[in-house]
Design an enzyme around this catalytic site. Sequence first.
Site, PDB file in Angstrom:
ATOM      1  N   ARG A 121       0.841  -1.200   0.000  1.00 46.52           N
ATOM      2  CA  ARG A 121       0.000   0.000   0.000  1.00 46.52           C
ATOM      3  C   ARG A 121       0.867   1.238   0.000  1.00 46.52           C
ATOM      4  NH1 ARG A 121      -5.709  -1.690   2.354  1.00 46.52           N
ATOM      5  NH2 ARG A 121      -6.321  -2.293   0.269  1.00 46.52           N
ATOM      6  N   GLN A 126      -1.050   2.371  -5.972  1.00 49.05           N
ATOM      7  CA  GLN A 126      -2.506   2.510  -5.769  1.00 49.05           C
ATOM      8  C   GLN A 126      -3.304   2.067  -6.989  1.00 49.05           C
ATOM      9  OE1 GLN A 126      -3.427   6.449  -4.379  1.00 49.05           O
ATOM     10  NE2 GLN A 126      -3.230   5.838  -2.243  1.00 49.05           N
ATOM     11  N   ASP A 129      -3.937  -1.769  -7.209  1.00 46.13           N
ATOM     12  CA  ASP A 129      -4.435  -2.396  -5.989  1.00 46.13           C
ATOM     13  C   ASP A 129      -5.815  -3.033  -6.203  1.00 46.13           C
ATOM     14  OD1 ASP A 129      -5.292  -3.019  -3.460  1.00 46.13           O
ATOM     15  OD2 ASP A 129      -4.723  -1.115  -2.565  1.00 46.13           O
ATOM     16  N   SER A 132      -8.452  -2.705  -3.278  1.00 41.84           N
ATOM     17  CA  SER A 132      -9.197  -1.445  -3.229  1.00 41.84           C
ATOM     18  C   SER A 132     -10.260  -1.384  -4.310  1.00 41.84           C
ATOM     19  CB  SER A 132      -8.268  -0.244  -3.430  1.00 41.84           C
ATOM     20  OG  SER A 132      -7.423  -0.110  -2.342  1.00 41.84           O
ATOM     21  N   TYR A 229      -3.484  -1.225   7.631  1.00 41.68           N
ATOM     22  CA  TYR A 229      -4.330  -2.342   8.038  1.00 41.68           C
ATOM     23  C   TYR A 229      -4.510  -2.394   9.556  1.00 41.68           C
ATOM     24  CZ  TYR A 229      -3.984  -4.429   3.398  1.00 41.68           C
ATOM     25  OH  TYR A 229      -4.078  -4.684   2.060  1.00 41.68           O
TER      26      TYR A 229
HETATM   27  P1  NAD Z   1      -9.558  -4.048   5.353  1.00 43.52           P
HETATM   28  O1  NAD Z   1     -10.379  -4.559   4.238  1.00 43.52           O
HETATM   29  O2  NAD Z   1      -8.325  -4.770   5.712  1.00 43.52           O
HETATM   30  O3  NAD Z   1     -10.460  -3.941   6.656  1.00 43.52           O
HETATM   31  C1  NAD Z   1     -11.672  -3.210   6.635  1.00 43.52           C
HETATM   32  C2  NAD Z   1     -11.759  -2.302   7.843  1.00 43.52           C
HETATM   33  O4  NAD Z   1     -12.054  -3.075   8.998  1.00 43.52           O
HETATM   34  C3  NAD Z   1     -10.480  -1.526   8.178  1.00 43.52           C
HETATM   35  O5  NAD Z   1     -10.777  -0.149   8.202  1.00 43.52           O
HETATM   36  C4  NAD Z   1     -10.091  -2.057   9.548  1.00 43.52           C
HETATM   37  O6  NAD Z   1      -9.473  -1.057  10.351  1.00 43.52           O
HETATM   38  C5  NAD Z   1     -11.433  -2.451  10.109  1.00 43.52           C
HETATM   39  N1  NAD Z   1     -11.394  -3.360  11.262  1.00 43.52           N
HETATM   40  C6  NAD Z   1     -10.563  -4.407  11.520  1.00 43.52           C
HETATM   41  N2  NAD Z   1     -10.868  -4.992  12.698  1.00 43.52           N
HETATM   42  C7  NAD Z   1     -11.944  -4.306  13.194  1.00 43.52           C
HETATM   43  C8  NAD Z   1     -12.731  -4.430  14.373  1.00 43.52           C
HETATM   44  N3  NAD Z   1     -12.482  -5.359  15.298  1.00 43.52           N
HETATM   45  N4  NAD Z   1     -13.748  -3.550  14.557  1.00 43.52           N
HETATM   46  C9  NAD Z   1     -14.021  -2.595  13.635  1.00 43.52           C
HETATM   47  N5  NAD Z   1     -13.303  -2.418  12.501  1.00 43.52           N
HETATM   48  C10 NAD Z   1     -12.286  -3.267  12.289  1.00 43.52           C
HETATM   49  O7  NAD Z   1      -9.191  -2.507   5.087  1.00 43.52           O
HETATM   50  P2  NAD Z   1      -8.981  -1.784   3.692  1.00 43.52           P
HETATM   51  O8  NAD Z   1     -10.263  -1.436   3.096  1.00 43.52           O
HETATM   52  O9  NAD Z   1      -8.045  -2.591   2.925  1.00 43.52           O
HETATM   53  O10 NAD Z   1      -8.302  -0.408   4.111  1.00 43.52           O
HETATM   54  C11 NAD Z   1      -7.352  -0.289   5.158  1.00 43.52           C
HETATM   55  C12 NAD Z   1      -6.606   1.045   5.036  1.00 43.52           C
HETATM   56  O11 NAD Z   1      -5.693   1.028   3.947  1.00 43.52           O
HETATM   57  C13 NAD Z   1      -7.468   2.266   4.821  1.00 43.52           C
HETATM   58  O12 NAD Z   1      -6.974   3.300   5.607  1.00 43.52           O
HETATM   59  C14 NAD Z   1      -7.270   2.593   3.386  1.00 43.52           C
HETATM   60  O13 NAD Z   1      -7.496   3.936   3.094  1.00 43.52           O
HETATM   61  C15 NAD Z   1      -5.824   2.222   3.215  1.00 43.52           C
HETATM   62  N6  NAD Z   1      -5.479   1.968   1.797  1.00 43.52           N
HETATM   63  C16 NAD Z   1      -4.322   2.470   1.284  1.00 43.52           C
HETATM   64  C17 NAD Z   1      -3.974   2.220  -0.043  1.00 43.52           C
HETATM   65  C18 NAD Z   1      -2.703   2.755  -0.657  1.00 43.52           C
HETATM   66  O14 NAD Z   1      -2.101   3.643  -0.106  1.00 43.52           O
HETATM   67  N7  NAD Z   1      -2.250   2.189  -1.766  1.00 43.52           N
HETATM   68  C19 NAD Z   1      -4.804   1.440  -0.828  1.00 43.52           C
HETATM   69  C20 NAD Z   1      -5.984   0.931  -0.270  1.00 43.52           C
HETATM   70  C21 NAD Z   1      -6.296   1.209   1.053  1.00 43.52           C
END
Ligand code: NAD
Length: 373
Positions: A121, A126, A129, A132, A229
């Site tokens: 990430r 991006q 990905d 996403s 994450y």
């Molecule tokens: P994910 O699919 O791994 O998880 C979904 C959400 O569940 C996350 O927000 C996580 O914090 C939450 N979660 C985990 N355990 C939990 C609990 N017990 N109770 C409540 N919530 C809980 O997450 P994702 O969609 O892959 O995104 C994670 C982060 O990565 C975000 O901040 C996103 O913006 C970031 N991201 C960055 C990039 C990049 O820079 N290339 C790309 C995609 C996402």
Amino acid sequence: MRIAILKETAPGEARVAATPETVKKFTALGATVAIEEGAGAAASYPDEAYREAGAEVLPTARAVADADIVLGIQAPPVMALAGAKKGAWVAASFDPFRQQELVADYAKGGFEALAMELMPRITRAQSMDVLSSQSNLAGYKAVLTAANVYGRAFPMMMTAAGTVQAARVFVMGVGVAGLQAIATAKRLGAQVSATDVRSATKEQIQSLGAKPVFVENVAGIEGEGAGGYATEMSEEYQKAQAELVSNHIAKQDIVITTALIPGRAAPRLMSDAQITTMKPGSVIFDLAVAQGGNVEGSSPDEVVEKHGVKIVGYTNTAGHLAADASALFARNLFNFLNAFWDKDEGRPVLDEEIGDAIRLTRDGAVVHPKLAS
Ligand code: NAD
């Protein structure tokens, strides 16, 4: 460079790893693209459109013959790769921690397995990905599906016959899917609240016009954690979260759960006892159902009714929007190969930061540090 795309074989998988648009782009790079007959049909991309874009449309065995690179949504079984070049790359999602046998087969077959879901990430990745691009669509579809199953309306309606109250939607887990779920529920006119363990999401929830609901008395994850994450939370946190959720969900009509922890089973966020506090007719959509489920009693691709509450969850939510999901996945794959395309060599050459992060197998061995041990 010969790039092959096979028809997906996993049950219910309607997506395809290349679209006519990406075929054109690969051809412009100087590659030859071969696609299996009917590979795009379930995603509304007919063979003819691939042909017009410059692809060879062939039966399975001939499509993969002599391929240097095979692209997939879900990695094909090694058997399907017979005839591809020795050491060919296969770029797809592998679900590598749960599919270790498949990974071992790729090593034995001498293929280079590139797991797209392990893309780091970092800013430059991006556009590559797949997690996403697919989660975003899944968050949208989860809300639409819940709205469809729900026997009431989402927006407040003031009619001559009386007022219909706005639905209350609670989103648990505010990553990519959760943010889209909030935005979609808001657009449909619901009153939306949301929670996460990462405190960085509080502002994001507010900026979408929803209400943040957070555990205040026990520390959650400050900032972003590794790669953005979440990790597993302490017992104390889990207890405080359960209490908070119990009080809140009794007043909700729809709950969308999206919580995931990479490499582990999904965290349990709702117990059967908590579901009993919800009003009859409420709907829960468990986006994590395929990873073990956030909700007790959820079952993949079924509507389970418990205490008058309907619990829904798809194994492959993005696959229910196959045309868009394919278009975005295919672009992720193109962006990935294009970013590393070496014009002089006429093929992609990976760097260490991304190559080592996603490469599972090479030269007959499992090489990923998280799997090799
Ligand atoms: P994910 O699919 O791994 O998880 C979904 C959400 O569940 C996350 O927000 C996580 O914090 C939450 N979660 C985990 N355990 C939990 C609990 N017990 N109770 C409540 N919530 C809980 O997450 P994702 O969609 O892959 O995104 C994670 C982060 O990565 C975000 O901040 C996103 O913006 C970031 N991201 C960055 C990039 C990049 O820079 N290339 C790309 C995609 C996402």
